[in-house]
Design a protein around this motif. Structure first.
Motif, PDB file in Angstrom:
ATOM      1  N   TRP A 142       0.847  -1.189   0.000  1.00  0.00           N
ATOM      2  CA  TRP A 142       0.000   0.000   0.000  1.00  0.00           C
ATOM      3  C   TRP A 142       0.884   1.241   0.000  1.00  0.00           C
ATOM      4  CZ3 TRP A 142      -4.368  -2.268  -0.877  1.00  0.00           C
ATOM      5  CH2 TRP A 142      -4.672  -3.479  -0.264  1.00  0.00           C
ATOM      6  N   ARG A 143       0.452   2.274  -0.720  1.00  0.00           N
ATOM      7  CA  ARG A 143       1.258   3.493  -0.823  1.00  0.00           C
ATOM      8  C   ARG A 143       1.322   4.276   0.475  1.00  0.00           C
ATOM      9  NH1 ARG A 143      -0.088   7.828  -4.510  1.00  0.00           N
ATOM     10  NH2 ARG A 143      -2.236   7.301  -4.022  1.00  0.00           N
ATOM     11  N   LYS A 144       0.210   4.323   1.217  1.00  0.00           N
ATOM     12  CA  LYS A 144       0.128   5.153   2.414  1.00  0.00           C
ATOM     13  C   LYS A 144      -0.315   4.314   3.605  1.00  0.00           C
ATOM     14  CE  LYS A 144      -1.208   8.982  -0.534  1.00  0.00           C
ATOM     15  NZ  LYS A 144      -2.278   9.901  -0.920  1.00  0.00           N
ATOM     16  N   GLN A 145       0.149   4.708   4.797  1.00  0.00           N
ATOM     17  CA  GLN A 145      -0.219   4.013   6.027  1.00  0.00           C
ATOM     18  C   GLN A 145      -0.750   5.013   7.035  1.00  0.00           C
ATOM     19  OE1 GLN A 145       2.890   1.787   7.900  1.00  0.00           O
ATOM     20  NE2 GLN A 145       3.365   0.606   6.074  1.00  0.00           N
ATOM     21  N   GLN A 146      -1.480   4.484   8.017  1.00  0.00           N
ATOM     22  CA  GLN A 146      -1.880   5.329   9.133  1.00  0.00           C
ATOM     23  C   GLN A 146      -0.711   5.473  10.096  1.00  0.00           C
ATOM     24  OE1 GLN A 146      -5.507   3.623  10.663  1.00  0.00           O
ATOM     25  NE2 GLN A 146      -6.723   4.878   9.277  1.00  0.00           N
ATOM     26  N   LYS A 147      -0.799   6.490  10.936  1.00  0.00           N
ATOM     27  CA  LYS A 147       0.315   6.832  11.819  1.00  0.00           C
ATOM     28  C   LYS A 147       0.601   5.741  12.843  1.00  0.00           C
ATOM     29  CE  LYS A 147       0.211  11.088  12.960  1.00  0.00           C
ATOM     30  NZ  LYS A 147      -0.147  12.334  13.621  1.00  0.00           N
ATOM     31  N   GLY A 148      -0.426   5.221  13.481  1.00  0.00           N
ATOM     32  CA  GLY A 148      -0.235   4.181  14.483  1.00  0.00           C
ATOM     33  C   GLY A 148       0.306   4.736  15.789  1.00  0.00           C
ATOM     34  N   ARG A 149       0.590   3.850  16.724  1.00  0.00           N
ATOM     35  CA  ARG A 149       1.125   4.229  18.028  1.00  0.00           C
ATOM     36  C   ARG A 149       2.470   3.549  18.232  1.00  0.00           C
ATOM     37  NH1 ARG A 149      -1.439   7.742  17.451  1.00  0.00           N
ATOM     38  NH2 ARG A 149      -3.448   8.316  18.281  1.00  0.00           N
ATOM     39  N   ASN A 150       3.308   4.172  19.032  1.00  0.00           N
ATOM     40  CA  ASN A 150       4.654   3.648  19.288  1.00  0.00           C
ATOM     41  C   ASN A 150       4.798   3.465  20.797  1.00  0.00           C
ATOM     42  OD1 ASN A 150       7.255   2.853  18.918  1.00  0.00           O
ATOM     43  ND2 ASN A 150       8.067   4.871  18.501  1.00  0.00           N
ATOM     44  N   ARG A 151       4.279   2.351  21.306  1.00  0.00           N
ATOM     45  CA  ARG A 151       4.276   2.122  22.746  1.00  0.00           C
ATOM     46  C   ARG A 151       5.025   0.843  23.079  1.00  0.00           C
ATOM     47  NH1 ARG A 151      -2.082   2.684  23.724  1.00  0.00           N
ATOM     48  NH2 ARG A 151      -1.518   1.836  25.729  1.00  0.00           N
ATOM     49  N   GLY A 152       5.462   0.744  24.323  1.00  0.00           N
ATOM     50  CA  GLY A 152       6.119  -0.469  24.782  1.00  0.00           C
ATOM     51  C   GLY A 152       7.617  -0.443  24.560  1.00  0.00           C
ATOM     52  N   LEU A 187       5.490   8.390   5.569  1.00  0.00           N
ATOM     53  CA  LEU A 187       4.828   9.526   6.207  1.00  0.00           C
ATOM     54  C   LEU A 187       4.401  10.483   5.108  1.00  0.00           C
ATOM     55  CD1 LEU A 187       6.615  10.786   9.423  1.00  0.00           C
ATOM     56  CD2 LEU A 187       4.551   9.464   9.186  1.00  0.00           C
ATOM     57  N   THR A 188       3.172  10.934   5.183  1.00  0.00           N
ATOM     58  CA  THR A 188       2.655  11.819   4.146  1.00  0.00           C
ATOM     59  C   THR A 188       2.630  13.257   4.638  1.00  0.00           C
ATOM     60  OG1 THR A 188       0.395  11.492   4.890  1.00  0.00           O
ATOM     61  CG2 THR A 188       1.204   9.997   3.197  1.00  0.00           C
ATOM     62  N   ALA A 189       2.610  14.172   3.700  1.00  0.00           N
ATOM     63  CA  ALA A 189       2.496  15.594   4.023  1.00  0.00           C
ATOM     64  C   ALA A 189       1.782  16.288   2.875  1.00  0.00           C
ATOM     65  CB  ALA A 189       3.870  16.210   4.235  1.00  0.00           C
ATOM     66  N   GLY A 198      -8.284  15.016   0.371  1.00  0.00           N
ATOM     67  CA  GLY A 198      -7.576  13.748   0.526  1.00  0.00           C
ATOM     68  C   GLY A 198      -6.257  13.849   1.263  1.00  0.00           C
ATOM     69  N   LYS A 199      -5.671  12.688   1.455  1.00  0.00           N
ATOM     70  CA  LYS A 199      -4.407  12.590   2.184  1.00  0.00           C
ATOM     71  C   LYS A 199      -3.261  13.035   1.281  1.00  0.00           C
ATOM     72  CE  LYS A 199      -1.983   9.378   5.165  1.00  0.00           C
ATOM     73  NZ  LYS A 199      -2.119   8.246   6.042  1.00  0.00           N
ATOM     74  N   GLY A 200      -2.228  13.620   1.878  1.00  0.00           N
ATOM     75  CA  GLY A 200      -1.100  14.129   1.108  1.00  0.00           C
ATOM     76  C   GLY A 200      -0.241  13.025   0.514  1.00  0.00           C
ATOM     77  N   ALA A 201       0.724  13.422  -0.292  1.00  0.00           N
ATOM     78  CA  ALA A 201       1.644  12.476  -0.927  1.00  0.00           C
ATOM     79  C   ALA A 201       2.700  12.025   0.081  1.00  0.00           C
ATOM     80  CB  ALA A 201       2.313  13.139  -2.123  1.00  0.00           C
ATOM     81  N   VAL A 202       3.344  10.904  -0.211  1.00  0.00           N
ATOM     82  CA  VAL A 202       4.395  10.390   0.669  1.00  0.00           C
ATOM     83  C   VAL A 202       5.551  11.384   0.681  1.00  0.00           C
ATOM     84  CG1 VAL A 202       6.070   8.546   1.005  1.00  0.00           C
ATOM     85  CG2 VAL A 202       3.747   7.988   0.325  1.00  0.00           C
ATOM     86  N   ASP A 203       5.914  11.820   1.884  1.00  0.00           N
ATOM     87  CA  ASP A 203       6.947  12.838   2.058  1.00  0.00           C
ATOM     88  C   ASP A 203       8.288  12.215   2.412  1.00  0.00           C
ATOM     89  OD1 ASP A 203       7.964  15.493   2.379  1.00  0.00           O
ATOM     90  OD2 ASP A 203       7.766  15.252   4.549  1.00  0.00           O
ATOM     91  N   ARG A 204       8.273  11.245   3.333  1.00  0.00           N
ATOM     92  CA  ARG A 204       9.515  10.600   3.755  1.00  0.00           C
ATOM     93  C   ARG A 204       9.202   9.229   4.333  1.00  0.00           C
ATOM     94  NH1 ARG A 204       8.199  14.629   7.426  1.00  0.00           N
ATOM     95  NH2 ARG A 204       8.104  13.975   9.600  1.00  0.00           N
ATOM     96  N   TRP A 205      10.259   8.452   4.541  1.00  0.00           N
ATOM     97  CA  TRP A 205      10.133   7.104   5.084  1.00  0.00           C
ATOM     98  C   TRP A 205      10.742   7.077   6.474  1.00  0.00           C
ATOM     99  CZ3 TRP A 205       7.473   3.318   2.567  1.00  0.00           C
ATOM    100  CH2 TRP A 205       7.118   3.598   1.247  1.00  0.00           C
ATOM    101  N   VAL A 206      10.034   6.463   7.422  1.00  0.00           N
ATOM    102  CA  VAL A 206      10.483   6.437   8.812  1.00  0.00           C
ATOM    103  C   VAL A 206      10.364   5.026   9.373  1.00  0.00           C
ATOM    104  CG1 VAL A 206       9.809   8.824   9.240  1.00  0.00           C
ATOM    105  CG2 VAL A 206       8.206   6.992   9.747  1.00  0.00           C
ATOM    106  N   MET A 207      10.941   4.849  10.560  1.00  0.00           N
ATOM    107  CA  MET A 207      10.749   3.620  11.324  1.00  0.00           C
ATOM    108  C   MET A 207      10.485   4.006  12.764  1.00  0.00           C
ATOM    109  SD  MET A 207      13.245   0.406  11.960  1.00  0.00           S
ATOM    110  CE  MET A 207      12.719  -0.913  13.041  1.00  0.00           C
ATOM    111  N   ASN A 208       9.474   3.406  13.363  1.00  0.00           N
ATOM    112  CA  ASN A 208       9.206   3.634  14.774  1.00  0.00           C
ATOM    113  C   ASN A 208      10.249   2.883  15.592  1.00  0.00           C
ATOM    114  OD1 ASN A 208       6.989   5.258  14.403  1.00  0.00           O
ATOM    115  ND2 ASN A 208       5.530   3.583  14.511  1.00  0.00           N
ATOM    116  N   ILE A 209      10.872   3.584  16.526  1.00  0.00           N
ATOM    117  CA  ILE A 209      11.906   3.004  17.376  1.00  0.00           C
ATOM    118  C   ILE A 209      11.375   2.944  18.799  1.00  0.00           C
ATOM    119  CG2 ILE A 209      14.242   3.294  18.274  1.00  0.00           C
ATOM    120  CD1 ILE A 209      14.281   2.715  15.340  1.00  0.00           C
ATOM    121  N   LYS A 210      11.502   1.783  19.409  1.00  0.00           N
ATOM    122  CA  LYS A 210      11.101   1.615  20.803  1.00  0.00           C
ATOM    123  C   LYS A 210      12.346   1.565  21.680  1.00  0.00           C
ATOM    124  CE  LYS A 210       6.847  -0.780  19.742  1.00  0.00           C
ATOM    125  NZ  LYS A 210       6.003  -1.934  20.001  1.00  0.00           N
TER     126      LYS A 210
END
Length: 141
Positions: free
Chosen positions: A9-19, A74-76, A86-98
């Motif tokens: 999928w091109r776009k994802q939801q933000k989600g949570r970064n817990r734990g 991540l979109t912007a 609608g939702k913005g275009a993909v701006d950058r790629w990230v990884m959630n770090i715990k």
């Protein structure tokens, strides 16, 4: 810059970064590493900036492993754009770090030089990190 070759999928939801991190929290390849102390999100540009500073400091000796990969888009929306449409275009790629996640590992370099290089890389990180050695690797957080 690091980014996936293709995604389902091109776009994802933000989600949570817990734990805490239960994967990638031990040194697997190198002798010394950077470990995240708090949660955050790392960008492909930040990974690249840290990698460049480390390799310059150690004069391209030894080996460095990047243990994270930004696979979350991540979109912007463009600046000065009205709400909606609608939702913005993909701006950058990230990884959630715990907390507890190993980000970089290094081997084949004297410990003093490796610590100096990893300290420079820590300054590029958007969250608190610490330097650990293979002896300290069993301590999780």
């Amino acid at each position: 810059m690091l980014m996936p070759k293709r995604t389902k999928w091109r776009k994802q939801q933000k989600g949570r970064n817990r734990g805490k991190s239960f994967r990638g929290n031990k040194i697997e390849f190198g002798d010394i590493a950077i470990k995240a102390v708090e949660a955050g999100r790392i960008d492909s540009r930040q990974i690249e900036a840290a990698r460049i500073t480390m390799t310059r400091k150690i004069n391209r000796t030894g080996k460095t492993w990047i243990r994270v990969f930004p696979d979350k888009p991540l979109t912007a929306k463009p600046l000065e754009t009205r709400m909606g449409k609608g939702k913005g275009a993909v701006d950058r790629w990230v990884m959630n770090i715990k907390p507890g996640r190993i980000i970089f590992e290094m081997a084949g370099v004297e410990e003093e030089l490796a610590r100096a290089a990893l300290t420079l890389a820590i300054h590029k990180m958007p969250f608190k990190c610490k330097i650990i050695t293979a002896k300290d690797s069993h301590e999780l957080y």
